[in-house]
Design a protein around this motif. Structure first.
Motif, PDB file in Angstrom:
ATOM      1  N   HIS A 221      79.188  -4.171  51.132  1.00 30.62           N
ATOM      2  CA  HIS A 221      77.862  -3.595  51.381  1.00 30.62           C
ATOM      3  C   HIS A 221      76.963  -4.588  52.104  1.00 30.62           C
ATOM      4  O   HIS A 221      76.293  -4.230  53.079  1.00 30.62           O
ATOM      5  CB  HIS A 221      77.214  -3.176  50.061  1.00 30.62           C
ATOM      6  CG  HIS A 221      77.848  -1.972  49.429  1.00 30.62           C
ATOM      7  ND1 HIS A 221      77.790  -0.723  49.992  1.00 30.62           N
ATOM      8  CD2 HIS A 221      78.564  -1.821  48.295  1.00 30.62           C
ATOM      9  CE1 HIS A 221      78.434   0.141  49.230  1.00 30.62           C
ATOM     10  NE2 HIS A 221      78.912  -0.501  48.193  1.00 30.62           N
ATOM     11  N   TRP A 222      76.932  -5.833  51.619  1.00 34.65           N
ATOM     12  CA  TRP A 222      76.054  -6.821  52.234  1.00 34.65           C
ATOM     13  C   TRP A 222      76.525  -7.199  53.631  1.00 34.65           C
ATOM     14  O   TRP A 222      75.716  -7.444  54.527  1.00 34.65           O
ATOM     15  CB  TRP A 222      75.937  -8.065  51.353  1.00 34.65           C
ATOM     16  CG  TRP A 222      75.020  -7.855  50.188  1.00 34.65           C
ATOM     17  CD1 TRP A 222      75.344  -7.852  48.867  1.00 34.65           C
ATOM     18  CD2 TRP A 222      73.612  -7.573  50.248  1.00 34.65           C
ATOM     19  NE1 TRP A 222      74.238  -7.584  48.106  1.00 34.65           N
ATOM     20  CE2 TRP A 222      73.156  -7.412  48.910  1.00 34.65           C
ATOM     21  CE3 TRP A 222      72.696  -7.433  51.288  1.00 34.65           C
ATOM     22  CZ2 TRP A 222      71.837  -7.131  48.608  1.00 34.65           C
ATOM     23  CZ3 TRP A 222      71.372  -7.146  50.976  1.00 34.65           C
ATOM     24  CH2 TRP A 222      70.961  -7.004  49.653  1.00 34.65           C
ATOM     25  N   PHE A 223      77.843  -7.248  53.820  1.00 39.12           N
ATOM     26  CA  PHE A 223      78.363  -7.500  55.159  1.00 39.12           C
ATOM     27  C   PHE A 223      77.919  -6.392  56.110  1.00 39.12           C
ATOM     28  O   PHE A 223      77.538  -6.647  57.249  1.00 39.12           O
ATOM     29  CB  PHE A 223      79.892  -7.577  55.127  1.00 39.12           C
ATOM     30  CG  PHE A 223      80.510  -7.708  56.487  1.00 39.12           C
ATOM     31  CD1 PHE A 223      80.507  -8.932  57.148  1.00 39.12           C
ATOM     32  CD2 PHE A 223      81.090  -6.612  57.117  1.00 39.12           C
ATOM     33  CE1 PHE A 223      81.064  -9.056  58.416  1.00 39.12           C
ATOM     34  CE2 PHE A 223      81.643  -6.726  58.375  1.00 39.12           C
ATOM     35  CZ  PHE A 223      81.641  -7.953  59.033  1.00 39.12           C
ATOM     36  N   SER A 224      77.970  -5.154  55.610  1.00 41.18           N
ATOM     37  CA  SER A 224      77.521  -4.011  56.423  1.00 41.18           C
ATOM     38  C   SER A 224      76.047  -4.139  56.774  1.00 41.18           C
ATOM     39  O   SER A 224      75.644  -3.888  57.914  1.00 41.18           O
ATOM     40  CB  SER A 224      77.772  -2.704  55.653  1.00 41.18           C
ATOM     41  OG  SER A 224      77.145  -1.612  56.289  1.00 41.18           O
ATOM     42  N   ILE A 225      75.233  -4.541  55.781  1.00 37.60           N
ATOM     43  CA  ILE A 225      73.787  -4.668  56.019  1.00 37.60           C
ATOM     44  C   ILE A 225      73.498  -5.802  57.006  1.00 37.60           C
ATOM     45  O   ILE A 225      72.690  -5.652  57.929  1.00 37.60           O
ATOM     46  CB  ILE A 225      73.048  -4.901  54.691  1.00 37.60           C
ATOM     47  CG1 ILE A 225      72.968  -3.593  53.918  1.00 37.60           C
ATOM     48  CG2 ILE A 225      71.645  -5.433  54.937  1.00 37.60           C
ATOM     49  CD1 ILE A 225      72.180  -3.675  52.657  1.00 37.60           C
ATOM     50  N   VAL A 226      74.173  -6.949  56.803  1.00 31.33           N
ATOM     51  CA  VAL A 226      73.970  -8.079  57.721  1.00 31.33           C
ATOM     52  C   VAL A 226      74.367  -7.677  59.134  1.00 31.33           C
ATOM     53  O   VAL A 226      73.671  -7.967  60.108  1.00 31.33           O
ATOM     54  CB  VAL A 226      74.779  -9.310  57.242  1.00 31.33           C
ATOM     55  CG1 VAL A 226      74.777 -10.394  58.310  1.00 31.33           C
ATOM     56  CG2 VAL A 226      74.205  -9.847  55.937  1.00 31.33           C
ATOM     57  N   ASN A 227      75.509  -6.977  59.229  1.00 28.65           N
ATOM     58  CA  ASN A 227      75.975  -6.502  60.529  1.00 28.65           C
ATOM     59  C   ASN A 227      74.949  -5.562  61.164  1.00 28.65           C
ATOM     60  O   ASN A 227      74.637  -5.656  62.355  1.00 28.65           O
ATOM     61  CB  ASN A 227      77.320  -5.791  60.352  1.00 28.65           C
ATOM     62  CG  ASN A 227      77.884  -5.293  61.659  1.00 28.65           C
ATOM     63  OD1 ASN A 227      77.923  -6.027  62.640  1.00 28.65           O
ATOM     64  ND2 ASN A 227      78.330  -4.050  61.684  1.00 28.65           N
ATOM     65  N   SER A 228      74.407  -4.661  60.349  1.00 26.89           N
ATOM     66  CA  SER A 228      73.406  -3.716  60.845  1.00 26.89           C
ATOM     67  C   SER A 228      72.122  -4.430  61.245  1.00 26.89           C
ATOM     68  O   SER A 228      71.504  -4.096  62.266  1.00 26.89           O
ATOM     69  CB  SER A 228      73.110  -2.661  59.773  1.00 26.89           C
ATOM     70  OG  SER A 228      74.266  -1.940  59.435  1.00 26.89           O
ATOM     71  N   SER A 455      76.591   3.497  64.124  1.00 26.71           N
ATOM     72  CA  SER A 455      77.345   2.265  63.872  1.00 26.71           C
ATOM     73  C   SER A 455      76.679   1.406  62.811  1.00 26.71           C
ATOM     74  O   SER A 455      77.336   0.584  62.161  1.00 26.71           O
ATOM     75  CB  SER A 455      77.497   1.464  65.174  1.00 26.71           C
ATOM     76  OG  SER A 455      76.232   1.005  65.627  1.00 26.71           O
ATOM     77  N   ALA A 456      75.375   1.593  62.618  1.00 26.07           N
ATOM     78  CA  ALA A 456      74.650   0.816  61.607  1.00 26.07           C
ATOM     79  C   ALA A 456      74.840   1.367  60.199  1.00 26.07           C
ATOM     80  O   ALA A 456      74.586   0.668  59.217  1.00 26.07           O
ATOM     81  CB  ALA A 456      73.162   0.768  61.948  1.00 26.07           C
ATOM     82  N   ILE A 457      75.306   2.636  60.081  1.00 28.48           N
ATOM     83  CA  ILE A 457      75.387   3.253  58.745  1.00 28.48           C
ATOM     84  C   ILE A 457      76.791   3.688  58.354  1.00 28.48           C
ATOM     85  O   ILE A 457      76.993   4.100  57.217  1.00 28.48           O
ATOM     86  CB  ILE A 457      74.462   4.491  58.664  1.00 28.48           C
ATOM     87  CG1 ILE A 457      74.940   5.591  59.625  1.00 28.48           C
ATOM     88  CG2 ILE A 457      73.015   4.123  58.937  1.00 28.48           C
ATOM     89  CD1 ILE A 457      74.276   6.933  59.411  1.00 28.48           C
ATOM     90  N   TYR A 458      77.777   3.581  59.259  1.00 30.74           N
ATOM     91  CA  TYR A 458      79.060   4.238  58.973  1.00 30.74           C
ATOM     92  C   TYR A 458      79.782   3.630  57.771  1.00 30.74           C
ATOM     93  O   TYR A 458      80.498   4.335  57.048  1.00 30.74           O
ATOM     94  CB  TYR A 458      79.956   4.231  60.213  1.00 30.74           C
ATOM     95  CG  TYR A 458      80.678   2.931  60.458  1.00 30.74           C
ATOM     96  CD1 TYR A 458      81.996   2.750  60.024  1.00 30.74           C
ATOM     97  CD2 TYR A 458      80.067   1.877  61.125  1.00 30.74           C
ATOM     98  CE1 TYR A 458      82.660   1.564  60.246  1.00 30.74           C
ATOM     99  CE2 TYR A 458      80.721   0.695  61.346  1.00 30.74           C
ATOM    100  CZ  TYR A 458      82.022   0.531  60.916  1.00 30.74           C
ATOM    101  OH  TYR A 458      82.679  -0.640  61.125  1.00 30.74           O
TER     102      TYR A 458
END
Length: 585
Positions: A221-228, A455-458
């Protein structure tokens, strides 16, 4: 009044599913146990009443009164025949002896073949188990054994006078072969074992939320948020740099004395200043989209507020459905006011028609979808089929709350008499739009606009889908809220950028384009639904497929309206700003 109703909703949602007792028991006291439903493990919408399978029946089958949200969730709680009295151990007690007919054996065999599970509630704690299992034949024979579990072991943990945890185990040693169509004499048994624990009553629901907040999941989850966030920073930085530099050059160029521009022809976005604020076609539909999108945005924010204060704790899904119905009804005034006031600003005259369109724009497709899916559920005799009383309650909410608030908001919007703020005067005749390259068309622009927000939420979408259309638990609403904020920011920025490039190409029809580009993320989410159904889930069958695509189409449509409104509002602010900064003649 709306604040009072909101607080009332908060109080009601926080107690959904609670028993009338204070959950304190003495030794030997009766603790309520309810059976709920059975169904294929991979088809979460295809659930049936527990006693649709020929299990042992209690002397009196009494249905538990349920809240609106629980009924919408497909819960149908009924008294169970098991007696799990407080602190009373039992070992292989006979529940009942039954002679299963050929038809009943076939029913159980179908349930085992479809990997049926059952769900019960003991002192408001959920528990699950499987009806049976298929034993693969290790010999060359292709016939598999279908085994029905006839013994259930309840392992219960307590702390003083409170029930803290319950687990259920099915003993394969006590199973009966139901592979053949013949009558069978079956004795159903159950055991109960009590253990003391140090876990407090206040922490008894914590174990259900641990799965979604385990370190390996949190890392994702945090990797996704940082990426976003990096995506957002790069996007905003890039757009801010480009737009500010380009706009600065434009402002300098357009602010040069007219004498030096006598021999030059105006080009770029200033050239169309007399057309950029020309009202769009289909004003009523446009205003209805803005009104409905604003309402859905307000609904989402209120749902997040309830989630962040802890209302939607694990396995209290009934509260979510209750909140969705009630808050949507209460926010209908926002839709009426926004749509009507904006319609009047666009110099529309038939505001009553506009209100009717606003009321039907989202609810119309949702109602038609519900009618179809409820009919399918009735044919399948599934618990997803809403009783007549529940449908009547929803219609009453619509009639007594939603419609009056919509009309009141519409009247207030009509009487607001606010004028559309346009920095430039609009010419009588529109300029001809020059021929544009193919990539400046609506479809390519929508594809570009929807890809970045999606791409920010997938990554987060997978966990939400696995929770709604599976058996995962999702409780980290704070992360979901951050992702939602990122989605809004990216949608606004990408729509502003595409609007600028459209105006720079002297295409002044940006109104509808901004809505379509902003809402295009909903189209991407729908394509993700198709991918998830085929590649990431085990769902099958007409009913489950209908429910998945039916309701997800409505959700994607809601995202289209909401994000389309965000895109338009952001573009409108930007267009007003740049044309206010130059001298329009």
């Amino acid at each position: 009044m709306e604040v009072a109703l909101f607080l009332l909703l908060l109080a009601c949602c926080s107690t959904v599913g609670a028993d009338e007792s204070d959950h304190r028991y003495k030794e030997g006291d009766h603790v309520p146990l309810y059976v709920n439903k059975v169904g294929p493990f991979h088809n979460p919408s295809e659930t049936y009443r527990y006693y649709d399978l020929p299990f042992c029946l209690p002397e009196h089958v009494i249905e538990k009164k349920e809240a609106l949200g629980e009924v919408l969730n497909g819960d149908r709680l009924v008294d169970a025949p098991y007696e799990l009295n407080f602190l009373k151990d039992k070992q292989s007690v006979s529940l009942c002896k039954k002679t299963l007919s050929t038809k009943q054996v076939a029913k159980f065999r179908h349930a085992v073949a479809k990997d049926y599970y059952f769900e019960m509630y003991y002192d408001d704690l959920p528990l699950w188990g499987f009806v049976g299992k298929i034993e693969k034949d290790k010999t060359e024979s292709s016939d598999d054994k279908y085994l029905l579990f006839r013994h259930i072991h309840f392992d219960i943990q307590y702390n003083h006078d409170r029930v803290i945890e319950i687990n259920v185990q099915t003993d394969p040693a006590f199973s009966v072969d139901i592979s053949e169509d013949k009558e069978l004499d079956v004795e159903f048994l159950y055991s109960v074992h009590w253990n003391k624990t140090d876990i407090t009553y206040a922490e008894r629901m914590a174990k259900y939320s641990k799965t979604s907040s385990m370190p390996q999941h949190l890392e994702i989850h945090w990797f996704s948020i940082v990426n976003s966030c990096i995506t957002v920073l790069l996007l905003t930085g890039f757009l801010a740099t480009i737009l500010m530099r380009v706009l600065k050059n434009d402002f300098v160029k357009y602010s040069v004395d007219e004498e030096s521009l006598d021999d030059k022809e105006e080009t770029g976005w200033k050239y169309i200043h007399g057309d950029v604020f020309r009202f769009p076609k289909h004003k009523s539909l446009f205003s209805a989209i803005v009104g409905s999108g604003t309402q859905l945005f307000a609904l989402t924010i209120f749902i997040f507020l309830l989630a962040l204060v802890g209302v939607f704790y694990p396995y209290n899904r009934g509260a979510l459905f209750t909140a969705l119905v009630v808050i949507y009804a209460l926010t209908s005034g926002i839709a009426g006011y926004t749509a009507s006031s904006f319609y009047v600003q666009l110099e529309g005259t038939n505001w009553v028609r506009n209100l009717l369109l606003t009321s039907c724009l989202f609810c119309g497709p949702l109602f038609l979808t519900f009618c179809f899916l409820n009919t399918v559920a009735i044919i399948y005799n599934a618990t997803a089929a809403l009783p007549f009383g529940t449908i009547l309650v929803i219609l009453l909410i619509w009639t007594l709350v939603t419609s009056p608030l919509l009309v009141l908001g519409g009247i207030a919007g009509k009487n607001s008499k606010s004028e559309f703020q346009a920095p430039c005067r609009t010419t009588k005749h529109p300029r001809e739009i020059p021929e544009l390259a193919w990539y400046r068309g609506t479809i390519p622009q929508m594809a570009m606009a929807g890809f970045l927000p999606f791409s920010a939420i997938y990554v987060e979408l997978y966990y939400i889908f696995a929770s709604v259309w599976g058996h995962r638990i999702y409780t980290i609403y704070s992360i979901l809220f951050i992702v939602f904020i990122i989605l809004i920011i990216v949608t606004a920025f990408i729509t502003i950028a595409l609007t600028y490039f459209q105006l720079a190409a002297e295409d002044h029809q940006w109104w509808w384009r901004s809505v379509l580009c902003g809402g295009s993320t909903g189209v991407f989410i729908f394509f993700y639904c198709i991918y998830y159904y085929h590649a990431r889930s085990g769902m099958s069958g007409f009913m489950q497929t209908s429910f998945f695509f039916g309701y997800m189409t409505c959700v994607c449509y809601g995202f289209f309206l909401m994000l389309g409104t965000v895109g338009f509002r952001a573009s409108l602010l930007f267009v007003r700003h740049i044309y206010r900064s130059i001298k329009c003649e």
